[in-house]
Design an enzyme around this catalytic site. Structure first.
Site, short mmCIF file in Angstrom:
data_model
loop_
_atom_site.label_atom_id
_atom_site.label_comp_id
_atom_site.label_asym_id
_atom_site.label_seq_id
_atom_site.Cartn_x
_atom_site.Cartn_y
_atom_site.Cartn_z
N THR A 131 16.86 -12.46 -22.45
CA THR A 131 17.28 -12.47 -23.85
C THR A 131 17.61 -10.97 -24.51
OG1 THR A 131 16.35 -12.94 -26.05
CG2 THR A 131 14.61 -12.67 -24.55
N GLU A 133 16.40 -10.35 -27.25
CA GLU A 133 15.25 -9.68 -27.72
C GLU A 133 14.39 -8.90 -27.10
OE1 GLU A 133 13.21 -10.99 -30.89
OE2 GLU A 133 15.42 -11.33 -31.40
N TYR A 155 7.01 -13.60 -28.16
CA TYR A 155 7.93 -14.34 -27.31
C TYR A 155 8.52 -13.24 -26.53
CZ TYR A 155 12.91 -15.81 -26.53
OH TYR A 155 14.22 -16.22 -25.94
N LYS A 159 8.79 -12.83 -22.51
CA LYS A 159 9.98 -12.76 -21.88
C LYS A 159 10.44 -11.28 -20.76
CE LYS A 159 12.39 -16.56 -22.71
NZ LYS A 159 13.10 -17.36 -21.93
P1 NAP Z 1 15.87 -24.65 -26.88
O1 NAP Z 1 16.77 -25.42 -27.70
O2 NAP Z 1 14.56 -24.30 -27.87
O3 NAP Z 1 15.18 -25.42 -25.94
C1 NAP Z 1 14.15 -25.07 -24.92
C2 NAP Z 1 13.78 -26.04 -23.71
O4 NAP Z 1 12.62 -25.88 -23.43
C3 NAP Z 1 13.72 -27.63 -24.49
O5 NAP Z 1 14.49 -28.41 -23.41
C4 NAP Z 1 12.17 -27.71 -24.35
O6 NAP Z 1 11.76 -29.22 -24.33
C5 NAP Z 1 11.78 -27.06 -23.32
N1 NAP Z 1 10.47 -26.74 -23.16
C6 NAP Z 1 9.60 -25.85 -24.19
N2 NAP Z 1 8.26 -25.73 -23.62
C7 NAP Z 1 8.53 -26.12 -22.32
C8 NAP Z 1 7.13 -26.35 -21.46
N3 NAP Z 1 6.08 -25.92 -21.80
N4 NAP Z 1 7.55 -27.23 -20.26
C9 NAP Z 1 8.99 -27.61 -20.18
N5 NAP Z 1 9.96 -27.43 -20.96
C10 NAP Z 1 9.59 -26.90 -22.03
O7 NAP Z 1 16.39 -23.17 -26.38
P2 NAP Z 1 17.94 -22.78 -26.02
O8 NAP Z 1 18.47 -22.09 -27.26
O9 NAP Z 1 18.53 -23.96 -25.38
O10 NAP Z 1 17.55 -21.64 -25.07
C11 NAP Z 1 17.41 -21.92 -23.61
C12 NAP Z 1 16.60 -20.74 -22.90
O11 NAP Z 1 17.48 -19.48 -23.35
C13 NAP Z 1 15.33 -20.33 -23.58
O12 NAP Z 1 14.58 -20.04 -22.47
C14 NAP Z 1 15.44 -19.21 -24.59
O13 NAP Z 1 14.27 -18.48 -24.72
C15 NAP Z 1 16.50 -18.44 -23.95
N6 NAP Z 1 17.60 -17.78 -24.95
C16 NAP Z 1 18.18 -18.42 -25.86
C17 NAP Z 1 19.20 -17.66 -26.59
C18 NAP Z 1 19.66 -18.47 -27.63
O14 NAP Z 1 20.51 -17.71 -28.44
N7 NAP Z 1 19.87 -19.68 -27.54
C19 NAP Z 1 19.37 -16.36 -26.52
C20 NAP Z 1 18.55 -15.68 -25.22
C21 NAP Z 1 17.67 -16.37 -24.45
P3 NAP Z 1 11.68 -30.08 -25.87
O15 NAP Z 1 13.05 -30.54 -25.82
O16 NAP Z 1 10.59 -31.10 -25.04
O17 NAP Z 1 11.05 -29.33 -26.74
O1 G4F Z 2 17.85 -17.60 -35.70
P1 G4F Z 2 16.78 -17.03 -35.32
O2 G4F Z 2 15.42 -17.36 -35.59
O3 G4F Z 2 17.04 -16.29 -34.05
P2 G4F Z 2 16.26 -14.94 -33.32
O4 G4F Z 2 14.85 -14.58 -33.72
O5 G4F Z 2 17.39 -13.81 -33.17
O6 G4F Z 2 15.89 -15.55 -31.63
C1 G4F Z 2 17.12 -16.42 -31.09
O7 G4F Z 2 17.91 -15.45 -30.34
C2 G4F Z 2 17.17 -14.80 -29.41
C3 G4F Z 2 18.36 -13.99 -28.65
O8 G4F Z 2 18.50 -12.69 -29.33
C4 G4F Z 2 16.65 -15.73 -28.17
F1 G4F Z 2 15.80 -15.04 -27.30
C5 G4F Z 2 15.50 -16.58 -28.93
O9 G4F Z 2 15.04 -17.69 -28.07
C6 G4F Z 2 16.18 -17.46 -30.28
O10 G4F Z 2 17.28 -18.28 -29.68
O11 G4F Z 2 16.49 -15.55 -36.30
C7 G4F Z 2 17.85 -14.82 -36.44
C8 G4F Z 2 17.44 -13.56 -37.80
C9 G4F Z 2 16.26 -13.06 -37.70
O12 G4F Z 2 16.24 -11.76 -37.99
C10 G4F Z 2 15.35 -13.66 -38.84
O13 G4F Z 2 14.33 -12.88 -39.30
O14 G4F Z 2 17.64 -14.58 -39.05
C11 G4F Z 2 16.38 -14.02 -39.76
N1 G4F Z 2 15.98 -15.12 -40.70
C12 G4F Z 2 16.22 -14.87 -41.99
N2 G4F Z 2 15.79 -16.15 -42.62
C13 G4F Z 2 15.60 -16.05 -40.40
C14 G4F Z 2 15.50 -17.12 -41.40
N3 G4F Z 2 15.42 -16.92 -39.24
C15 G4F Z 2 14.99 -18.24 -39.16
N4 G4F Z 2 14.65 -18.87 -37.90
N5 G4F Z 2 14.85 -18.65 -40.24
C16 G4F Z 2 14.95 -18.31 -41.52
O15 G4F Z 2 14.69 -18.86 -42.72
#
Ligand code: NAP
Ligand code: G4F
Length: 346
Positions: A131, A133, A155, A159
């Site tokens: 990520t 992050e 987190y 990672k």
């Molecule tokens: P998400 O929607 O939160 O999905 C997370 C998945 O992991 C869900 O299927 C969840 O199951 C499963 N999970 C959580 N804890 C688990 C455990 N202990 N054992 C087995 N499965 C578990 O996340 P996403 O946005 O698709 O992201 C996918 C991956 O990419 C994650 O690793 C995230 O950290 C990483 N990532 C995401 C972003 C982004 O912007 N989306 C960016 C960079 C990296 P349940 O449905 O049962 O909760």
């Molecule tokens: O949408 P966010 O919670 O995403 P964040 O923290 O960037 O993390 C996501 O992206 C990562 C990749 O860079 C992944 F690794 C991670 O698993 C996840 O998918 O927050 C984005 C921004 C932050 O700066 C947060 O402080 O939005 C700001 N924010 C402001 N108000 C909020 C809120 N975030 C959330 N979730 N909820 C609020 O009310």
């Protein structure tokens, strides 16, 4: 012979799009699902229904990244060609509340998986969901594969372990293991507690008269937001490369949360005017003078990531991957989806 893929996190945003993509490509797909007291498969429901075209191509297995023996059993049973490790406690703010559990899943979970590969002798490629992050308090703009990391949350620290253990197992045991360093990617399947989807759902509700005010935390942080279906294509390409390697997937554009709010209201021809400062700042509809956005400090994080912007040149050059959906289009896709979906239920 069909290739076999194993996806952890198949019920999540990315897992569901990746499963769709791989099934379309002719793969047999196995997914790891968690037992849950309420239904947690809404995102893959359309793929698992009876008489679905993928009926004999998609198989689900109960499992959890905190349970090693179960990972061993799933590997032996499925014998995959490609593993996509997407499962995680993926919410940054929540990781401050449950840091030990976040480390169990997001760090130790990865080594459990990699060790299960070694123990079972299964010869599979391994994709790790790394990520942006990791860059946290950024040391360079834009961020590339060589930018030093500075994680800013439990987190991100978890990672970071996974990123390095993937590289270590690649070097130590010659495993085809790669990191995709993905910047934020969103969609109409994004979890509703992440900021983009929280905004798109609540703006739709405000326009439909179902809610009054959207409460947010830091609206000045900047993110590099892309469209999730394009990013899962990038994951697949990462495992099709000749050699294992680490790649940034991003858009090379950055926007504030504030811009996301403004653009969402613009989809309904509404303009937001900002008044006040700090926690007293309010977003007001120019047309009616109504307050529709306010700050709630409960959404502030102990340490924030102020800006992310990724340079995806390496992925473009070596994988031919490029993002297509730009910021305004992404906002429109999400807001229109939520508006239509909520309106249907009225
Ligand atoms: P998400 O929607 O939160 O999905 C997370 C998945 O992991 C869900 O299927 C969840 O199951 C499963 N999970 C959580 N804890 C688990 C455990 N202990 N054992 C087995 N499965 C578990 O996340 P996403 O946005 O698709 O992201 C996918 C991956 O990419 C994650 O690793 C995230 O950290 C990483 N990532 C995401 C972003 C982004 O912007 N989306 C960016 C960079 C990296 P349940 O449905 O049962 O909760
Ligand atoms: O949408 P966010 O919670 O995403 P964040 O923290 O960037 O993390 C996501 O992206 C990562 C990749 O860079 C992944 F690794 C991670 O698993 C996840 O998918 O927050 C984005 C921004 C932050 O700066 C947060 O402080 O939005 C700001 N924010 C402001 N108000 C909020 C809120 N975030 C959330 N979730 N909820 C609020 O009310």
């Amino acid at each position: 012979m069909s290739k076999i893929a194993l996806i952890s996190g198949i019920t999540g945003q990315d897992g569901s799009y990746l499963a769709e993509l791989l099934l379309q490509k002719g793969y047999v797909v196995h997914g790891i699902v968690r037992r849950s007291s309420s239904f947690n498969r809404a995102r893959i429901d359309h793929l698992t229904k009876d008489k679905n075209i993928y009926q004999h191509k998609l198989f689900l297995h109960y499992g959890d990244l905190t349970d090693s023996s179960n990972l061993n059993r799933i590997l032996e049973k499925t014998n995959p060609d490609e593993i996509y490790n997407l499962a995680a406690q993926s919410h940054v703010q929540v990781s401050f509340e449950i840091p030990e559990y976040s480390a169990e899943v997001d760090a130790v979970g990865t080594i459990r998986f990699l060790d299960a590969l070694r123990e079972t002798g299964v010869k599979s490629k391994f994709y790790q969901a790394s990520t942006s992050e990791l860059y946290g308090k950024v040391q360079e703009i834009p961020q590339t594969e060589t930018t030093p990391f500075y994680p800013r949350s439990p987190y991100a620290v978890a990672k970071l372990y996974s990123y390095w253990i993937v590289r270590n197992y690649r070097e130590a045991y010659n495993i085809f293991a790669s990191n995709g360093i993905l910047f934020n990617h969103e969609s109409e399947r994004r979890g509703k507690s992440f900021v983009t989807r929280k905004i798109s759902v609540n703006v739709a509700k405000i326009i439909l008269g179902l809610t009054d005010i959207l409460y947010l935390g830091n609206i000045d942080s900047k993110r590099d937001w892309g469209y999730a279906p394009e990013y899962v294509e990038g994951m697949w390409r990462i495992l099709q490369a000749k050699e294992p390697n680490d790649f940034v997937l991003s858009t090379n554009e950055t926007h504030t949360v504030r811009e996301f709010i403004e653009e969402s209201f613009k989809c309904f021809n509404e303009e937001i005017v900002w008044e006040g400062i700090g926690i007293h700042e309010k977003g007001i509809l120019k047309s009616s003078g109504k307050v529709v956005v306010a700050i709630n400090p409960m959404y502030f994080r102990p340490t924030e990531v102020d800006i992310l912007i990724g340079d995806y040149s390496k992925a473009k050059k070596k994988l031919g991957w490029e993002p297509k959906t730009k910021f305004k289009e992404l906002v429109k896709i999400m807001v229109q989806y939520d508006y239509n979906n909520i309106k249907k239920t009225l």
